[in-house]
Design a protein around this motif. Structure first.
Motif, PDB file in Angstrom:
ATOM      1  N   PRO A  81     -95.291  29.817  17.265  1.00 20.40           N
ATOM      2  CA  PRO A  81     -95.833  28.467  17.170  1.00 20.40           C
ATOM      3  C   PRO A  81     -94.834  27.382  17.535  1.00 20.40           C
ATOM      4  O   PRO A  81     -95.235  26.294  17.936  1.00 20.40           O
ATOM      5  N   ARG A  82     -93.554  27.655  17.409  1.00 20.17           N
ATOM      6  CA  ARG A  82     -92.552  26.650  17.750  1.00 20.17           C
ATOM      7  C   ARG A  82     -92.023  26.815  19.174  1.00 20.17           C
ATOM      8  O   ARG A  82     -91.028  26.175  19.542  1.00 20.17           O
ATOM      9  N   ALA A 136    -106.861  23.496  19.121  1.00 23.12           N
ATOM     10  CA  ALA A 136    -105.618  24.208  19.437  1.00 23.12           C
ATOM     11  C   ALA A 136    -104.426  23.594  18.719  1.00 23.12           C
ATOM     12  O   ALA A 136    -103.530  24.310  18.255  1.00 23.12           O
ATOM     13  N   ASP A 137    -104.409  22.247  18.608  1.00 20.31           N
ATOM     14  CA  ASP A 137    -103.278  21.628  17.927  1.00 20.31           C
ATOM     15  C   ASP A 137    -103.306  21.900  16.427  1.00 20.31           C
ATOM     16  O   ASP A 137    -102.253  21.981  15.780  1.00 20.31           O
ATOM     17  N   GLU A 138    -104.504  22.089  15.850  1.00 21.96           N
ATOM     18  CA  GLU A 138    -104.600  22.444  14.440  1.00 21.96           C
ATOM     19  C   GLU A 138    -104.077  23.857  14.204  1.00 21.96           C
ATOM     20  O   GLU A 138    -103.368  24.113  13.221  1.00 21.96           O
ATOM     21  N   GLU A 153     -99.811  27.235  11.964  1.00 18.98           N
ATOM     22  CA  GLU A 153     -98.895  28.353  12.147  1.00 18.98           C
ATOM     23  C   GLU A 153     -97.440  27.911  11.949  1.00 18.98           C
ATOM     24  O   GLU A 153     -96.646  28.625  11.317  1.00 18.98           O
ATOM     25  N   ALA A 154     -97.104  26.728  12.467  1.00 21.51           N
ATOM     26  CA  ALA A 154     -95.751  26.216  12.262  1.00 21.51           C
ATOM     27  C   ALA A 154     -95.506  25.899  10.790  1.00 21.51           C
ATOM     28  O   ALA A 154     -94.416  26.134  10.266  1.00 21.51           O
ATOM     29  N   HIS A 155     -96.536  25.384  10.116  1.00 18.30           N
ATOM     30  CA  HIS A 155     -96.392  25.035   8.703  1.00 18.30           C
ATOM     31  C   HIS A 155     -96.250  26.283   7.829  1.00 18.30           C
ATOM     32  O   HIS A 155     -95.476  26.297   6.868  1.00 18.30           O
ATOM     33  N   LEU A 156     -96.973  27.350   8.185  1.00 21.34           N
ATOM     34  CA  LEU A 156     -96.925  28.572   7.386  1.00 21.34           C
ATOM     35  C   LEU A 156     -95.541  29.217   7.410  1.00 21.34           C
ATOM     36  O   LEU A 156     -95.172  29.937   6.482  1.00 21.34           O
TER      37      LEU A 156
END
Length: 281
Positions: free
Chosen positions: A162-163, A23-25, A30-33
């Protein structure tokens, strides 16, 4: 994930919808994208090669929408809203924050008008300032508005982003306090109320709202605490002719400090609860 980009394994697994991704991945990619165009391009390529059915579905949907979009009248341009502002507050908060500031100014005016009759700390009597009386619940109203399911039409998107989660909760709460605290500071200075006497209850009630909000929803928690304060403190104080309640005296500051620390501890311990839709009730 590396320091700059997501790994090929995570990109490929995310494109396929693999259930073995932690889940953390998933949250991290998603936050990185959101901010990395390179990884978005890599994801698009991974979908095209690794999941052709999804790519075909997207192409078919787009081919059906393109002719309709071509004949649709363009929407008038709206005034650009800074992206950073969306992370701190919603449009629904603006009228509520204006109302909170208005209530503070009204309480100040009533304090000044009643100083000659003995109601209010500014008169030197044992009367309680209305600014002090309403200070604990004023930020709670703004926090409730910032997380109201009925006032924010994009609450599902907000909770599923995601954030989302505790950082977004704290940002919106800070934006409320950033408006309310200066107004209360002016009101407290004008009525002669010690800063700690209204600031600690204000922060303690806000922390309690967030702590209880992780269980029953922020809006419900705000309404419940405001109702309790009105019934236990405001109504008896006004009925007693404005005499300062024990909870509002300087001797009660250590208790408010303890409640503030306890509320912050609960919020940190239950930080995962704010990413759920239930926190927006």
């Amino acid at each position: 994930m590396s320091a700059e980009h997501a790994s090929a394994r995570i990109i490929a697994g995310y494109a396929r919808g693999d259930t073995d991704l932690a889940a953390d991945e998933v949250w991290a990619v998603e936050a990185h994208l959101e901010a990395c165009r390179v990884c978005r391009d890599r994801l698009a390529a991974a979908v095209a090669t690794g999941v052709p059915a999804v790519a075909s579905l997207v192409d078919s949907v787009w081919s059906g929408l393109a002719p309709e979009l071509a004949v649709t009248a363009p929407v008038p341009r709206r005034r650009h809203r800074p992206a950073w502002l969306s992370g701190w507050m919603t449009p629904a908060m603006v009228p509520w924050l204006a109302m909170v500031v208005g209530v503070t100014l009204l309480a100040l005016l009533l304090d000044r008008a009643g100083s000659g009759s003995g109601f209010g700390l500014g008169s030197g009597s044992d009367g309680v300032s209305l600014v002090l009386l309403f200070a604990p619940v004023l930020p709670v109203l703004g926090v409730a508005a910032s997380w109201s399911r009925g006032l924010d039409p994009a609450y599902e998107l907000t909770a599923s982003a995601p954030r989302a989660g505790l950082p977004l909760v704290l940002r919106r709460t800070a934006s409320v306090l950033g408006v309310v605290v200066p107004a209360l500071l002016v009101g407290g200075w004008a009525t002669g109320v010690m800063v700690a006497q209204w600031l600690l209850p204000c922060l303690a009630f806000t922390a309690a709202t967030l702590a209880l909000g992780g269980v029953v929803g922020v809006t419900r928690a705000a309404v419940a605490l405001a109702a309790v304060w009105a019934a236990v403190i405001v109504a008896p104080t006004l009925a007693a002719g404005g005499r300062t309640a024990a909870a509002l005296r300087a001797g009660g500051l250590p208790v408010w400090g303890l409640l503030l620390a306890l509320g912050i501890g609960v919020v940190i311990a239950r930080r995962g609860a704010y990413a759920a839709l239930g926190a927006h009730r």
